[in-house]
Design an enzyme around this catalytic site. Sequence first.
Site, PDB file in Angstrom:
ATOM      1  N   SER A  28      23.769  33.863  12.362  1.00 31.31           N
ATOM      2  CA  SER A  28      24.006  32.657  13.165  1.00 31.31           C
ATOM      3  C   SER A  28      25.316  31.997  12.735  1.00 31.31           C
ATOM      4  CB  SER A  28      22.849  31.685  12.968  1.00 31.31           C
ATOM      5  OG  SER A  28      22.777  31.308  11.599  1.00 31.31           O
ATOM      6  N   TYR A  59      20.438  28.330  13.955  1.00 36.83           N
ATOM      7  CA  TYR A  59      19.371  28.880  14.796  1.00 36.83           C
ATOM      8  C   TYR A  59      18.011  28.263  14.437  1.00 36.83           C
ATOM      9  CZ  TYR A  59      22.163  32.808  16.695  1.00 36.83           C
ATOM     10  OH  TYR A  59      23.072  33.602  17.343  1.00 36.83           O
ATOM     11  N   CYS A  90      20.276  37.674   9.185  1.00 32.80           N
ATOM     12  CA  CYS A  90      19.749  36.334   9.436  1.00 32.80           C
ATOM     13  C   CYS A  90      18.230  36.450   9.453  1.00 32.80           C
ATOM     14  CB  CYS A  90      20.273  35.832  10.781  1.00 32.80           C
ATOM     15  SG  CYS A  90      19.626  34.234  11.279  1.00 32.80           S
ATOM     16  N   CYS A 200      16.785  32.527   3.350  1.00 33.26           N
ATOM     17  CA  CYS A 200      17.810  32.339   4.384  1.00 33.26           C
ATOM     18  C   CYS A 200      19.109  32.816   3.767  1.00 33.26           C
ATOM     19  CB  CYS A 200      17.882  30.852   4.741  1.00 33.26           C
ATOM     20  SG  CYS A 200      19.325  30.395   5.730  1.00 33.26           S
TER      21      CYS A 200
HETATM   22  N1  DGL Z   1      21.317  32.631   7.778  1.00 37.32           N
HETATM   23  C1  DGL Z   1      20.242  32.280   8.688  1.00 37.32           C
HETATM   24  C2  DGL Z   1      18.918  32.785   8.103  1.00 37.32           C
HETATM   25  O1  DGL Z   1      18.924  33.635   7.237  1.00 37.32           O
HETATM   26  C3  DGL Z   1      20.314  30.838   9.010  1.00 37.32           C
HETATM   27  C4  DGL Z   1      19.518  30.421  10.189  1.00 37.32           C
HETATM   28  C5  DGL Z   1      20.017  29.223  10.921  1.00 37.32           C
HETATM   29  O2  DGL Z   1      21.083  29.313  11.510  1.00 37.32           O
HETATM   30  O3  DGL Z   1      19.294  28.226  10.903  1.00 37.32           O
HETATM   31  O4  DGL Z   1      17.857  32.380   8.521  1.00 37.32           O
END
Ligand code: DGL
Length: 295
Positions: A28, A59, A90, A200
Site C-alpha cells: 500500500s 489500506y 502487505c 504489518c
Molecule cells: N504494509 C501494510 C501491511 O503490511 C500496511 C497496510 C496499510 O496500508 O494500512 O499491512
Amino acid sequence: MPAKPLSSSNRLPAAAVHANAPVGIFDSGLGGLSVLRAVRAQLPDEAILYAADSLYAPYGERDDDFIADRTLAIGEWLVQQGAKALVVACNTATAQSIALVRERLPIPLVGVEPGIKPAALQSKTRVAGVLATQVTLRSARFQGLLERYAADCRFLCQPGHGLVQAVERCDTGSAEVRALLHGYLQPMLDAGADTLVLGCTHYPFLDETIRDIVGDRLMLIDTSLAIARQLERVLDQHGMRVPAESGASVAPRFFSTGDGSHQQKLAASLLHIDATVEQVTIPSRRTSTPDSRAA
Ligand code: DGL
C-alpha cells in the site's frame, strides 16, 4: 460496490517467462521496502520493480472491496511491466485479497502474514502481542492463523492505528509515534508478553523506537527474511531464478501512485538506496470515483 464475479476470462493471459525478468513487490505504501531489503539480501541478483500505492494508503482504513480492487490493479500493472513473480508485501492486502489475485494473475505469488506460528513456537511466557492493522486482525485469514497455532499461547491483538501514516511521512521516532507505541506496548508488557509480532510490513521501520520502549523484554518477530526465502523457493520451483552468471545486481526500480518523495527519502535513509521514484497512475474500478482519495 461488490467485487466483480470471477471467471477464467478475467485472468490475464500467461506470458512467456524469462528468468531475467524482474520480481514485482507491492505494498500500500512504503512498508514493503522492509521486504525489499530482505529480498535484496537473499537474492541480490534479482531485478526488482517496487510499486507503492501511496496515494491510497493506508489500506488498513479501507473497505475490503477497495483493497481487493487496488491489489488486483497493481498486480496486473506489474505483470504488464514484465514481472515474473509478485510479492504482495502487505499483510492487509494479503489478508483481504490474495486468493482473488492468485486466481487472476498468470504469475506466481508470495503473500505475507503475521508471524503467529514463530511467535507461538518461541514465546516462553506463552503470552505474545500482535501489532497489525485493524483489517488484518479482523480477517478470516488471521483468525485461521490463531486457530491453527495459538492453542496454548495467548495473543494480545492490538490495531496499530496511526503507525502506517507515521511511516508514510517518514516519521519513525517522533514523540507522537513514541507515545502511540507506548500506549500499544505497555499493556502487553503488563500482561506478561515476551514476544511481539510485527504484523504489518511498515512496522520493522519502527524497530529502534520499539526497542527504546521495551528494551529486550519483547522478542520482535519480523517475517521479511522468511518471505524472501519463500520467494527464493517459488522462483526455484518455477525455474525462474536469474542465472548467476548474469552479473552484478541491478538497482531496483521504484514506482509510486503518490508523489514518491517520502519513498525516496525512506529508501535513502533506511535502505541506503539512492532511488528515483517514478510517479505512475494505475487506474482501477474503485478509484474512478472523485472521493476515492479520502481514506
Ligand atoms: N504494509 C501494510 C501491511 O503490511 C500496511 C497496510 C496499510 O496500508 O494500512 O499491512
